[in-house]
Design a protein around this motif. Structure first.
Motif, PDB file in Angstrom:
ATOM      1  N   ASN A 110       0.886  -0.713   0.253  1.00 47.27           N
ATOM      2  CA  ASN A 110       0.085  -0.408  -0.490  1.00 47.27           C
ATOM      3  C   ASN A 110       0.946   1.112   0.037  1.00 47.27           C
ATOM      4  OD1 ASN A 110      -1.699   2.190   0.445  1.00 47.27           O
ATOM      5  ND2 ASN A 110      -2.912   0.430   1.417  1.00 47.27           N
ATOM      6  N   ILE A 111       1.142   2.047  -0.778  1.00 46.78           N
ATOM      7  CA  ILE A 111       2.100   2.711  -1.385  1.00 46.78           C
ATOM      8  C   ILE A 111       1.796   3.741  -0.389  1.00 46.78           C
ATOM      9  CG2 ILE A 111       1.357   3.598  -3.571  1.00 46.78           C
ATOM     10  CD1 ILE A 111       4.353   3.261  -2.224  1.00 46.78           C
ATOM     11  N   GLU A 112      -0.237   3.898  -0.918  1.00 50.07           N
ATOM     12  CA  GLU A 112      -0.046   5.167  -0.368  1.00 50.07           C
ATOM     13  C   GLU A 112       0.062   5.800   1.712  1.00 50.07           C
ATOM     14  OE1 GLU A 112      -1.541   8.324  -1.880  1.00 50.07           O
ATOM     15  OE2 GLU A 112      -1.359   6.599  -3.720  1.00 50.07           O
ATOM     16  N   VAL A 113      -0.343   4.778   2.330  1.00 50.45           N
ATOM     17  CA  VAL A 113       0.214   4.657   3.755  1.00 50.45           C
ATOM     18  C   VAL A 113       1.772   4.941   3.440  1.00 50.45           C
ATOM     19  CG1 VAL A 113       0.313   2.474   5.420  1.00 50.45           C
ATOM     20  CG2 VAL A 113      -1.420   2.788   4.122  1.00 50.45           C
ATOM     21  N   ALA A 114       2.272   3.706   2.687  1.00 47.03           N
ATOM     22  CA  ALA A 114       3.596   4.596   2.845  1.00 47.03           C
ATOM     23  C   ALA A 114       4.814   6.014   2.719  1.00 47.03           C
ATOM     24  CB  ALA A 114       4.659   3.801   1.528  1.00 47.03           C
ATOM     25  N   ILE A 115       3.774   6.405   1.872  1.00 46.59           N
ATOM     26  CA  ILE A 115       3.955   8.042   1.413  1.00 46.59           C
ATOM     27  C   ILE A 115       3.326   8.675   2.748  1.00 46.59           C
ATOM     28  CG2 ILE A 115       3.318   9.730   0.498  1.00 46.59           C
ATOM     29  CD1 ILE A 115       3.645   7.915  -2.271  1.00 46.59           C
ATOM     30  N   LYS A 116       2.203   8.362   2.651  1.00 42.23           N
ATOM     31  CA  LYS A 116       1.513   8.639   3.920  1.00 42.23           C
ATOM     32  C   LYS A 116       2.698   8.704   5.871  1.00 42.23           C
ATOM     33  CE  LYS A 116      -3.486   8.841   3.435  1.00 42.23           C
ATOM     34  NZ  LYS A 116      -4.135   8.362   3.366  1.00 42.23           N
ATOM     35  N   PHE A 117       3.035   7.839   6.118  1.00 42.32           N
ATOM     36  CA  PHE A 117       4.469   7.519   7.417  1.00 42.32           C
ATOM     37  C   PHE A 117       5.827   8.219   6.216  1.00 42.32           C
ATOM     38  CE2 PHE A 117       8.065   4.080   8.866  1.00 42.32           C
ATOM     39  CZ  PHE A 117       6.924   4.655   9.703  1.00 42.32           C
ATOM     40  N   LEU A 118       5.935   8.356   5.747  1.00 32.90           N
ATOM     41  CA  LEU A 118       7.185   9.061   4.757  1.00 32.90           C
ATOM     42  C   LEU A 118       6.665  10.026   5.427  1.00 32.90           C
ATOM     43  CD1 LEU A 118       9.574   9.328   3.810  1.00 32.90           C
ATOM     44  CD2 LEU A 118       8.969   9.613   1.513  1.00 32.90           C
ATOM     45  N   TYR A 119       5.970  11.533   4.742  1.00 34.86           N
ATOM     46  CA  TYR A 119       5.360  12.814   5.597  1.00 34.86           C
ATOM     47  C   TYR A 119       5.736  12.536   7.079  1.00 34.86           C
ATOM     48  CZ  TYR A 119       3.723  13.471   0.338  1.00 34.86           C
ATOM     49  OH  TYR A 119       3.676  13.462  -0.839  1.00 34.86           O
ATOM     50  N   VAL A 120       5.132  12.164   7.904  1.00 30.58           N
ATOM     51  CA  VAL A 120       4.866  11.600   9.278  1.00 30.58           C
ATOM     52  C   VAL A 120       6.615  11.614   9.682  1.00 30.58           C
ATOM     53  CG1 VAL A 120       4.477  11.095  11.766  1.00 30.58           C
ATOM     54  CG2 VAL A 120       2.188  11.059   9.430  1.00 30.58           C
ATOM     55  N   LEU A 121       7.146  11.149   8.981  1.00 29.86           N
ATOM     56  CA  LEU A 121       8.641  11.168   9.482  1.00 29.86           C
ATOM     57  C   LEU A 121       9.355  12.203   8.791  1.00 29.86           C
ATOM     58  CD1 LEU A 121       9.934   7.210   8.094  1.00 29.86           C
ATOM     59  CD2 LEU A 121       9.978   8.570  11.280  1.00 29.86           C
TER      60      LEU A 121
END
Lengths: 389, 480
Positions: A4-15
């Motif tokens: 789920n690339i969208e979840v990964a991208i959101k996680f990246l933003y948080v990071l």
């Protein structure tokens, strides 16, 4: 692969946001620390003349006046640190004057308020400063704080402050009792803190060793370890028979340090002690006190099962004059051929060698002659290994 | 032909399934390792506050004059240390500590270490009483000069660092021993700071580790670090941020849960009777500093002895970091070899066994899976990436997103270490030093970490080839 690339991208933003926040915090701390350093330096220059005035008048009957200007928070903290150092380093009137100056500056009341109303870290900070300023009124609140504190470094900060501020022995005893609930064997640290209290330490430690509790006895013994009065010897004597090995050893150590003569029955008792450390201490004490009457006991100790005792006894006999040297050489000859005999002979030869280099000293020359004579006589060497000068 | 196509398709399907499975495994592996890293970092940050209070509110100057701090025997193993031994010993003799002895052990150096020591300190051979708690190589002689009453020198046959430490233990008189590398400098109050930690819990504290900082580019005068600067050269600069992350970000946290697996050989303090009880230092292989701590954990846990392996970040030992690729690679290969040996010798017997508590359930799994086996996961990961690309299993966007997630989740840990540094210690006063630390914390991810994995892998190869040489080691003076 399902990702789920969208979840990964959101996680990246948080990071990324967290990284940025952390970086900003680190830089903010750096800027704050640099700003504080600059302010401290400026204040050090500004306050120089005032501190010269304080130092000149520190021994006067009247405590120095507060500075003729108001202080901001950083300046007050710098001032507090300087005064803390002065209180720690001075004694008597200068210390009392510094304490009075702290009162005039309002530092005492400021920290008392913080101790009663502040957050946990503020309370610890206040406890430390009140301790430095020896504020006796703070003791009840400090004891209350100590009661509920868990065991970590801050516990000892509060305890030390109580010792510094103690009004009487009872405050120190209360502090010790609270700390002993966490008992982890920190007796030396406790004694170090107790010694900061303005009370008769010797009397308190002597009282502690009379108690039944091993913890109090241990504290008392740690505290008395540097006392050398004969009264201390009699106070610790009964503890030589304590069932606790550590207490026994510490008691023997203090006893032997503080006596001028050791009765024969005590010598015999100590030399039969199962701990070889105790036997070593005893033969060392006999040698240090030059108790020639116990050469026979030292002779027996030469053949002790512990090498350490045998070694200490041999070195002790070398210090007990002609008779001691003769006994040492005699025993060495008797056990010649054994490992122990070899070791003792090596020790004597080393001593002869060492003494032969110090013949300018009359005492050493006498010892050298005596040792060389008995060595040759008993150990049957044909020629001297070093000539008498 | 059709059959061949069929089998080819079958093989491709199998490979895709395998890579898919590996992908899931790698993802969970990365998630767990990140979780443990974050947990330890959170613990480190949480414990920074009480640590800071301990540092701020204890008057070290006063404590260093107290007769109640425990006496310590400092053991200094020296092998070919002729360039630095004088300065190092002089600095150790000038420590602010009431009762201690310095025992320098010359491990059969091929250079003039022994000659310099004997001449510089006018030492004479003595025959002291020496216990034989631990067997060592033959000792050629014990030396002493009454003018330096707390200095002893042991000249012995070559037997390695561990053997030298064991020889020092046999001569030592005090109940605490401290190991110090001959190429390191102790801060004047470092021993007092460690003693404070020990004195707060002397029954349980079996070992206390000091903080190792990098001295390259700092100014050293009379055995003291005067002007603290961030290293100018690239390799020491990278190691500086790496040490900071490991010591401040890692060891504070591990120590808080009593899971510390290593007390740096450069500077640590141990209870002598416990070290003797576990048979002293293990010789023959590098990594003796990790080995002794593992053995202490094992001994105390097996015998139900309450214990704690503590870390004291304000007790600082300055060490020279390797400043060339050749020396650094040699050091890291040695470390990799030592780590593997320790895990094979001790680790696998303790992992996941309830009697070893946190050490068996967290420290060792972390160490074996994420330190020892790390090169294999990294290398297999690289091969898998190539496989994903060749089989069109992942697009560039996915790869970039995951690489960025990996980068930022690791970089935040570097920032955490910098936070602890600024909050509790602030040893580097210049703003430019902070910029450099930030920069090198980023640069670490582009080459340094990857080459570190390679060095560790090569270390493992050395282990399996039984290559147990020390490798390249060049000593230079301080102030270089």
């Amino acid at each position: 692969m399902y990702i789920n690339i969208e979840v990964a991208i959101k996680f990246l933003y948080v990071l990324i946001i967290l990284n940025l926040v952390f970086a900003v915090v680190v830089y903010a701390m750096k800027f704050k620390s640099m700003k504080r350093t600059r302010m401290e330096r400026r204040f050090e220059v500004k306050i120089k003349d005032y501190f010269t005035y304080v130092l000149v008048n520190i021994e006067g009957k009247e405590p120095p006046h507060a500075p003729p200007f108001s202080l901001n928070r950083v300046e007050q903290e710098v001032m507090q640190e300087r005064l803390n150092d002065m209180i720690e380093n001075f004694t008597g009137t200068p210390r009392e004057n510094c304490m009075e100056l702290c009162q005039r500056l309002g530092l005492v009341q400021y920290h008392l308020d913080r101790l009663n109303k502040g957050s946990y870290s503020v309370k610890i900070d206040a406890a430390y400063h009140l301790g430095c300023m020896r504020v006796q009124e703070a003791v009840p609140a400090l004891l209350k704080l100590l009661q509920t504190h868990k065991r970590n470094s801050s516990l000892f900060v509060i305890a030390r402050s109580i010792a510094k501020c103690a009004r009487d022995e009872q405050d120190v005893k209360d502090m010790v009792e609270i700390l002993l609930r966490h008992n982890k064997g920190f007796y030396d640290l406790l004694v170090d803190m107790i010694k900061e209290a303005d009370i008769d330490h010797g009397a308190l430690f002597a009282e502690f060793i009379q108690r039944k509790s091993n913890e109090f006895i241990q504290i008392g013994l740690c505290g008395l370890k540097d006392y050398t009065q004969p009264t201390v010897a009699s106070a610790v004597y009964r503890l030589i028979d304590s069932p606790d090995r550590t207490i026994q050893y510490k008691a023997v150590e203090i006893y032997l340090k503080s006596v001028h003569f050791i009765p024969r029955n005590v010598v015999q008792k100590l030399l039969q002690h199962p701990m070889d450390e105790v036997r070593v201490l005893t033969v060392q004490a006999i040698a240090d006190l030059k108790l020639v009457a116990y050469i026979d006991v030292m002779r027996d100790a030469l053949l002790d099962e512990s090498k350490r005792v045998s070694d200490a006894s041999a070195r002790g006999l070398l210090l007990l004059g002609e008779e001691g040297i003769a006994k040492l050489c005699g025993v060495t000859a008797e056990v010649r051929g054994s490992e122990q005999g070899g070791y003792l002979q090596m020790l004597i030869e080393e001593e002869i060698k060492s003494l032969s280099m110090q013949l300018h000293d009359l005492d050493q020359l006498t010892r050298y002659n005596s040792l060389a004579y008995h060595y040759e006589k008993t150990l049957g060497k044909n020629k001297r290994i070093y000539r008498v000068v | 032909m059709r059959m061949l196509d069929y089998y080819f398709e079958q093989a491709m399907d199998f490979l895709r399934d395998f890579l898919l499975g590996y992908g899931y495994f790698a993802m969970y592996y990365a998630l767990i390792i990140t979780f443990i890293y974050f947990l330890i970092f959170a613990l480190s940050i949480r414990h920074t506050y009480p640590l800071q209070r301990g540092i701020q509110y204890n008057r070290m100057q006063k404590l260093s004059g107290s007769e109640h701090v425990p006496p310590v025997s400092l053991l200094v193993p020296a092998y070919n240390e002729e360039l630095m031994i004088k300065e190092n010993v002089r600095s150790l003799l000038a420590l602010n500590y009431p009762e201690y002895e310095v025992i320098v052990v010359n491990d059969g150096s091929k250079d003039d270490t022994a000659k310099i020591m004997i001449e510089e300190f006018q030492l004479k051979e003595i025959k002291p009483f020496v216990t034989n708690h631990i067997k060592t190589e033959k000792v050629r002689g014990y030396y002493h000069n009454p003018e330096y009453p707390n200095l002893y020198f042991i000249d012995k046959e070559n037997g390695g660092k561990a053997d030298s430490l064991n020889a020092g233990i046999n001569l030592s008189r005090y109940p605490l021993i401290s190991t110090i590398d001959a190429d390191s400098l102790l801060e004047k109050d470092a021993l007092t700071r460690i003693a404070r930690v020990y004195m707060e819990n002397p029954e349980d504290t079996v070992a206390v580790g000091g903080n190792v900082r990098i001295v390259n580019s700092c100014t050293v005068e009379d055995g003291m670090v005067k002007n603290i600067r961030f290293p100018k050269k690239m390799w020491p600069a990278l190691q500086n941020v790496e040490y900071s992350k490991a010591f401040l970000g890692g060891r504070i946290g591990w120590s808080s849960i009593n899971g510390l697996i290593i007390v740096s050989g450069a500077f640590g303090v141990f209870q002598k009777d416990k070290v003797i009880a576990v048979g002293g230092y293990r010789g023959g292989y590098p990594g003796e500093d990790m080995n002794i701590v593992i053995k202490l954990h094992r001994y105390c846990l097996e015998n139900n002895i309450p214990y704690h392996v503590a870390f004291c970040p304000d007790a600082v030992c300055w060490t020279q970091a390797p400043d060339t690729y050749r020396i650094l690679s040699s050091q890291r290969m040695r470390w990799g070899r030592g780590n593997l040996k320790n895990m094979i010798e001790e680790g696998i017997h303790m992992i996941f066994r309830p009697r070893y508590k946190v050490f068996g359930f967290l420290t060792l799994p972390y160490n074996i899976l994420f330190e020892t086996l790390n090169p294999y996961f990294r290398l297999s990961g690289l091969i898998a990436m190539i496989g994903y690309w060749l089989l069109n299993m992942a697009d560039w966007k996915t790869v970039v997103v995951f690489m960025l997630v990996n980068f930022f989740s690791c970089f935040i840990l570097s920032l955490g270490a910098l936070f602890i540094e600024e909050k509790a210690f602030s040893r580097y006063p210049k703003l430019s030093d902070l910029h450099k630390m930030m920069l090198y914390s980023v640069l670490m991810f582009f080459g340094y970490r990857q080459v570190g994995v390679l060095w560790r892998f090569l270390g493992h190869i050395d282990y399996f080839r039984n290559n147990n040489s020390w490798g390249t080691m060049v000593r230079t003076n301080f102030n270089k």
